[in-house]
Each structure stands twice: as C-alpha cells, then as structure tokens.
Write a protein that holds these residues in place. Structure first.
Motif, PDB file in Angstrom:
ATOM      1  N   PRO A  61      51.768  -4.199 -33.196  1.00 45.26           N
ATOM      2  CA  PRO A  61      52.032  -4.441 -31.958  1.00 45.26           C
ATOM      3  C   PRO A  61      52.589  -5.585 -31.121  1.00 45.26           C
ATOM      4  N   LYS A  62      51.895  -6.142 -29.470  1.00 41.74           N
ATOM      5  CA  LYS A  62      53.131  -6.192 -28.699  1.00 41.74           C
ATOM      6  C   LYS A  62      53.875  -7.223 -29.284  1.00 41.74           C
ATOM      7  N   HIS A  63      53.056  -8.367 -29.862  1.00 42.21           N
ATOM      8  CA  HIS A  63      53.958  -9.507 -30.257  1.00 42.21           C
ATOM      9  C   HIS A  63      54.945  -9.608 -31.153  1.00 42.21           C
ATOM     10  N   SER A  64      55.160  -8.236 -32.187  1.00 43.59           N
ATOM     11  CA  SER A  64      55.341  -7.966 -33.128  1.00 43.59           C
ATOM     12  C   SER A  64      56.811  -8.035 -32.995  1.00 43.59           C
ATOM     13  N   PHE A  65      58.416  -7.938 -33.478  1.00 39.63           N
ATOM     14  CA  PHE A  65      59.536  -7.279 -33.639  1.00 39.63           C
ATOM     15  C   PHE A  65      60.161  -7.363 -34.836  1.00 39.63           C
ATOM     16  N   ILE A  66      61.314  -5.963 -34.240  1.00 38.90           N
ATOM     17  CA  ILE A  66      62.385  -6.013 -35.817  1.00 38.90           C
ATOM     18  C   ILE A  66      63.188  -6.871 -35.656  1.00 38.90           C
ATOM     19  N   ASN A  67      62.871  -7.683 -36.753  1.00 34.25           N
ATOM     20  CA  ASN A  67      63.951  -8.146 -37.380  1.00 34.25           C
ATOM     21  C   ASN A  67      65.584  -7.604 -37.317  1.00 34.25           C
ATOM     22  N   LYS A  68      65.572  -6.357 -38.316  1.00 32.90           N
ATOM     23  CA  LYS A  68      66.667  -5.803 -38.335  1.00 32.90           C
ATOM     24  C   LYS A  68      66.440  -4.753 -39.803  1.00 32.90           C
ATOM     25  N   GLY A  69      67.364  -3.921 -39.653  1.00 34.82           N
ATOM     26  CA  GLY A  69      66.544  -2.915 -41.226  1.00 34.82           C
ATOM     27  C   GLY A  69      66.927  -1.728 -39.803  1.00 34.82           C
ATOM     28  N   SER A  70      66.125  -0.186 -40.967  1.00 34.57           N
ATOM     29  CA  SER A  70      65.824   1.393 -39.976  1.00 34.57           C
ATOM     30  C   SER A  70      65.479   2.086 -41.055  1.00 34.57           C
ATOM     31  N   ILE A  71      64.448   2.723 -40.130  1.00 36.62           N
ATOM     32  CA  ILE A  71      63.760   3.569 -40.888  1.00 36.62           C
ATOM     33  C   ILE A  71      63.863   5.392 -40.716  1.00 36.62           C
ATOM     34  N   LEU A  72      64.572   5.818 -41.349  1.00 34.65           N
ATOM     35  CA  LEU A  72      65.955   7.151 -41.156  1.00 34.65           C
ATOM     36  C   LEU A  72      64.153   7.585 -41.785  1.00 34.65           C
ATOM     37  N   PHE A  73      63.545   8.895 -40.488  1.00 34.23           N
ATOM     38  CA  PHE A  73      62.973   9.857 -40.766  1.00 34.23           C
ATOM     39  C   PHE A  73      63.557  11.496 -41.033  1.00 34.23           C
ATOM     40  N   GLU A  74      63.526  11.917 -42.408  1.00 35.70           N
ATOM     41  CA  GLU A  74      64.893  13.100 -42.127  1.00 35.70           C
ATOM     42  C   GLU A  74      66.323  12.580 -41.092  1.00 35.70           C
ATOM     43  N   ASN A  75      66.512  11.700 -41.742  1.00 36.21           N
ATOM     44  CA  ASN A  75      68.241  10.949 -40.725  1.00 36.21           C
ATOM     45  C   ASN A  75      68.394  11.067 -39.528  1.00 36.21           C
ATOM     46  N   ARG A  76      66.439  10.540 -39.162  1.00 36.55           N
ATOM     47  CA  ARG A  76      66.402  10.481 -37.707  1.00 36.55           C
ATOM     48  C   ARG A  76      66.384   9.057 -37.973  1.00 36.55           C
ATOM     49  N   ASP A  77      66.608   8.326 -36.846  1.00 37.45           N
ATOM     50  CA  ASP A  77      66.031   6.805 -37.352  1.00 37.45           C
ATOM     51  C   ASP A  77      65.103   6.329 -36.228  1.00 37.45           C
TER      52      ASP A  77
END
Length: 323
Positions: A61-77
């Motif tokens: 949802p819009k009121h969320s945020f990513i503090n840190k980190g990465s999500i790699l799917f087939e080496n694409r972030d």
C-alpha cells in the motif's frame, strides 16, 4: 554444482507510516528460492508473511516504504523497476494466488473473459487459442465440464474451483515463480489436498513456488525448505525434514508442539503462552523473549542474528551460542 537461485531477497526491511511515526513490519529478511523448488514461509498471523509476499511484486500500500534491502528476480532488482516494467513481470513471470480467490476475480465477468483478459495482457494469442488452452489447463487441474465452467460467473463456483482458476491463469502465462499466500485456508480438507497435489505437479513441471501458510501440516506436505518467521524476523530456516524432525528455535518447537495429534490421548492442546508483539513494540532484542521459557538476560537486550548452525540450518537464537 550449486543450483542457481531464481529469487534472492537480501536484508529486506519494510515499514509503514502511521500518523507522525513509522513502524517496521519486516526486519532484515534474507531468503532465496531455487528453480524447481517450493519454499514455505510459516508463522502466526501478524508475523509479516503477507507483507513479504506483496513486497516481492511491489504491491504494498501507499503508506508503506522499503527501509533497505533488495529483491532479485533472475538477477533483476525488483525494487528498482518502475510500474510499467513491473506490469510485464506480474502474472507473466511471477504469479500470485491470494487466500480468498474471490478477491482476485471480478463478480461481474464470466471466467472465460477474465482468463482471456489476463492472457492478452502479456500475449498476442487469439481468442480461439486462449479458449482451447483454457480448457486443456482446466481439465489438467481436474476440473470437470471445463468448457461449461468458462461460461460461469465466479459466484456460481465453489472456493476450490475459483482457486484452480487462479492457478490456471498462472500456468497459462508460464510463470516461473508463483507466490501462494495462504491458498488453502478457506478450503475444506478434501479440496485442500487436491490443491496441494496441483502445486506439487506444477513444481515437477519446473515452476518454483513461495508457499505462505500458518498451517504447519500443509507446509510439511508440500515444501522442500521452510523459513519460520516471527514478529518481522526469520528465526529458523532449513530443509523441511530437518525442521520437523529436530527444530532448534524455541518458537519452532512451540509451533510444532501445538499441532493437534489424533493418535494420542492428550486432552488439552498445547498453546504458546502470551501474545505476539505488535510492530510498534519491536526493538533491539529477541522478539520472542516475552513468550520463551528459555529466555535469559541477553535475549532482552540484544537481537540474535540468523546464522548457519548445522547442515545449512539457520537459526536466530542465543541458545545456539550457549551450545
């Protein structure tokens, strides 16, 4: 040779904005899913399982945020992609199945039209091709009178049938990864078993699955590996057989002990004392310490890190240091 990872989540932290403050709901989550593997995510309600699923497809949802980190799917972030780029991945490469299939299907459109629209978004197949493939896939999923079912509205179908329709759409788009968020919770035991068999077949055909559930019995039946999540942190991870035969974290042990056993004469079901922490109370300490019978001073003042302790088993508990 080491098997290549399809998905890699690295030190992911997710928060929500609340009035003038921010609340973390996931903390330093690191996971990987290999090709042709089912990874289970288990834990109580409120642990952060669904937030993890939504993060993977940038559906928070819009009121969320990513503090840190990465999500790699087939080496694409995934986190670096814009909405247009994500639309090419959602459904086509990564499918998602929610707990309530009714929330994924429009009550106003027939199943045929909904499948057609989902496929045409990513494909140039004509209507006849889609119709023929829809019938073939639905029959493969043990749906009788498949052609007739295509002409039905969602409200005319049972929960199990609607869930199979959602699975069929993912298969037809050749998704490499399917995220299943509590996909069997609302189903009866017989239908649940049938859906689990379908997931096993999908895996055998080369699709990886992130299977999220609070039901450890279901996790044990279907998953190759398991990650146990508690109050925003992964506390234990390993092969399913290892986790169920020799759990190491006190929380994992308590969860397994609470599973009902039909073969014993126990009158009272084991439960986990206390309540799971609410996100606003998360801090730099073991989030399970207030419910753990083995907690000591260090647990209340320091957060344990997830680390390998035995045969690729990962555990976040200071009791392992004592050993």
């Amino acid at each position: 040779m080491k098997q290549k990872n399809l998905l890699e989540i690295k030190e992911l932290s997710v928060g929500f904005k609340s009035d003038n403050s921010t609340i973390n709901v996931l903390n330093d989550i690191s996971l990987d899913i290999k090709k042709n593997e089912i990874l289970g995510i288990a834990g109580e309600s409120g642990s952060g399982k669904s937030v993890l699923a939504l993060s993977t497809l940038k559906l928070l949802p819009k009121h969320s945020f990513i503090n840190k980190g990465s999500i790699l799917f087939e080496n694409r972030d995934i986190l670096s992609l814009n909405e247009k780029e994500m639309q090419k991945i959602r459904g086509k490469e990564i499918g998602i199945i929610f707990q309530d299939p009714s929330s994924s299907l429009s009550p106003l459109l027939k199943i045929r039209k909904q499948i057609k629209e989902a496929i045409l978004f990513h494909s140039k197949k004509d209507s006849k091709e889609i119709e023929e493939e829809s019938i073939r896939i639905l029959e493969k999923l043990n749906i009788k009178d498949a052609k007739q079912k295509l002409n039905s509205y969602p409200y005319e179908l049972s929960g199990g049938l609607k869930q199979r329709i959602i699975i069929a759409i993912s298969i037809m788009q050749s998704a490499k990864l399917i995220i299943a968020d509590e996909p069997t919770t609302a189903l009866d035991v017989t239908t649940q078993a049938q859906i689990l068999d379908i997931f096993k077949k999908i895996k055998e055909e080369g699709t990886s699955i992130l299977f999220i559930s609070h039901n450890l019995g279901v996790i044990n039946k279907i998953c190759d590996r398991v990650a146990i999540i508690y109050a925003s942190n992964i506390v234990e991870e390993g092969a399913t057989d290892d986790i169920f035969s020799s759990p190491k974290h006190p929380y994992t042990k308590a969860l397994l002990k609470a599973i009902p056993e039909l073969t014993t004469k126990k009158k009272k079901l084991d439960t986990i004392a206390g309540q799971i922490l609410i996100p606003s109370l998360y801090g730099n300490f073991c989030h399970f310490h207030n419910r753990c019978p083995f907690a000591f001073e260090r647990c209340r003042n320091e957060k344990p890190k997830l680390k390998i302790v035995d045969r690729n088993r990962k555990v976040a508990c200071f009791l392992e240091d004592k050993k």
